[in-house]
Design a protein around this motif. Structure first.
Motif, PDB file in Angstrom:
ATOM      1  N   GLN A   1     -44.736   7.647  17.766  1.00 14.68           N
ATOM      2  CA  GLN A   1     -45.988   7.206  18.389  1.00 14.68           C
ATOM      3  C   GLN A   1     -45.885   5.750  18.840  1.00 14.68           C
ATOM      4  OE1 GLN A   1     -49.272   6.669  15.712  1.00 14.68           O
ATOM      5  NE2 GLN A   1     -50.794   6.925  17.330  1.00 14.68           N
ATOM      6  N   GLN A   2     -45.305   4.901  18.012  1.00 15.20           N
ATOM      7  CA  GLN A   2     -45.171   3.491  18.358  1.00 15.20           C
ATOM      8  C   GLN A   2     -44.255   3.300  19.568  1.00 15.20           C
ATOM      9  OE1 GLN A   2     -44.033   1.548  14.667  1.00 15.20           O
ATOM     10  NE2 GLN A   2     -45.695   2.617  13.620  1.00 15.20           N
ATOM     11  N   LEU A   3     -43.159   4.041  19.620  1.00 18.83           N
ATOM     12  CA  LEU A   3     -42.268   3.956  20.775  1.00 18.83           C
ATOM     13  C   LEU A   3     -42.973   4.406  22.051  1.00 18.83           C
ATOM     14  CD1 LEU A   3     -38.842   5.117  19.325  1.00 18.83           C
ATOM     15  CD2 LEU A   3     -39.360   2.902  20.370  1.00 18.83           C
ATOM     16  N   THR A   4     -43.768   5.455  21.957  1.00 17.57           N
ATOM     17  CA  THR A   4     -44.533   5.933  23.112  1.00 17.57           C
ATOM     18  C   THR A   4     -45.510   4.856  23.585  1.00 17.57           C
ATOM     19  OG1 THR A   4     -44.352   8.217  22.354  1.00 17.57           O
ATOM     20  CG2 THR A   4     -46.101   7.740  23.936  1.00 17.57           C
ATOM     21  N   LEU A   5     -46.207   4.241  22.638  1.00 18.72           N
ATOM     22  CA  LEU A   5     -47.144   3.172  23.001  1.00 18.72           C
ATOM     23  C   LEU A   5     -46.421   1.999  23.666  1.00 18.72           C
ATOM     24  CD1 LEU A   5     -49.350   3.176  19.785  1.00 18.72           C
ATOM     25  CD2 LEU A   5     -50.100   3.828  22.080  1.00 18.72           C
ATOM     26  N   LEU A   6     -45.250   1.670  23.151  1.00 21.65           N
ATOM     27  CA  LEU A   6     -44.493   0.546  23.721  1.00 21.65           C
ATOM     28  C   LEU A   6     -43.937   0.880  25.101  1.00 21.65           C
ATOM     29  CD1 LEU A   6     -42.610  -0.710  20.553  1.00 21.65           C
ATOM     30  CD2 LEU A   6     -44.570  -1.787  21.685  1.00 21.65           C
ATOM     31  N   GLN A   7     -43.574   2.138  25.340  1.00 18.33           N
ATOM     32  CA  GLN A   7     -43.062   2.545  26.654  1.00 18.33           C
ATOM     33  C   GLN A   7     -44.143   2.415  27.724  1.00 18.33           C
ATOM     34  OE1 GLN A   7     -39.983   2.954  27.164  1.00 18.33           O
ATOM     35  NE2 GLN A   7     -39.229   3.326  25.113  1.00 18.33           N
ATOM     36  N   GLN A   8     -45.394   2.587  27.318  1.00 15.22           N
ATOM     37  CA  GLN A   8     -46.509   2.515  28.258  1.00 15.22           C
ATOM     38  C   GLN A   8     -47.005   1.083  28.478  1.00 15.22           C
ATOM     39  OE1 GLN A   8     -49.325   4.976  26.245  1.00 15.22           O
ATOM     40  NE2 GLN A   8     -48.242   6.880  26.711  1.00 15.22           N
TER      41      GLN A   8
END
Length: 148
Positions: A101-108
């Protein structure tokens, strides 16, 4: 045979414990999106050590119990296994989901400032890491001192 199994058990415990302790140490130093992405990717690599060491730890611990069956009647041994299951749930299920989830948030994320949604997710992961570290500490106390 028992002493060799115990040696493997101790080495696997050191490997797994080092991985558990490293999670909050690595993540506490991230300040930017780039740093957080790198740290999360590093945690995914460290998880390999945790999975290998943890699996070997469980298998050797149970094998030691089957070699010395009285251990299954010792409270410290049973509680140690229960604590290990808590650690396993945290590091095999809850934290990987949080990292994803954190990686997804950072990608956005545009820019270098960490978004609030990431910070909230990271705080949840930090609490889980704290619980896991406390559980590791308690299990070490149980195995060294065998209080009951």
């Amino acid at each position: 045979m028992y002493i060799y199994l115990l040696f493997i058990h101790i080495i696997s415990a050191v490997t797994a414990i080092a991985a558990v302790i490293s999670y909050p140490l690595i993540m506490s130093s991230t300040r930017t999106v780039v740093q957080a992405k790198f740290a999360l990717a590093l945690l995914q690599k460290i998880a390999i050590l945790l999975k290998f060491g943890g699996t070997l730890l469980l298998l050797t611990g149970l094998a030691l119990g089957f070699m010395e069956t009285y251990l299954f009647r010792e409270v410290w041994y049973v509680v140690s296994i229960a604590i290990f299951i808590v650690i396993l749930v945290i590091f095999a299920g809850l934290l990987p989901a949080g990292i994803k989830q954190q990686l997804t948030l950072l990608q956005q994320t545009q820019g270098d400032d960490l978004p609030d949604a990431y910070r909230v997710s990271r705080k949840r992961s930090a609490r889980l890491e704290g619980v896991a570290n406390l559980a590791v500490f308690i299990s070490i106390l149980l195995m060294v001192f065998k209080p009951f």
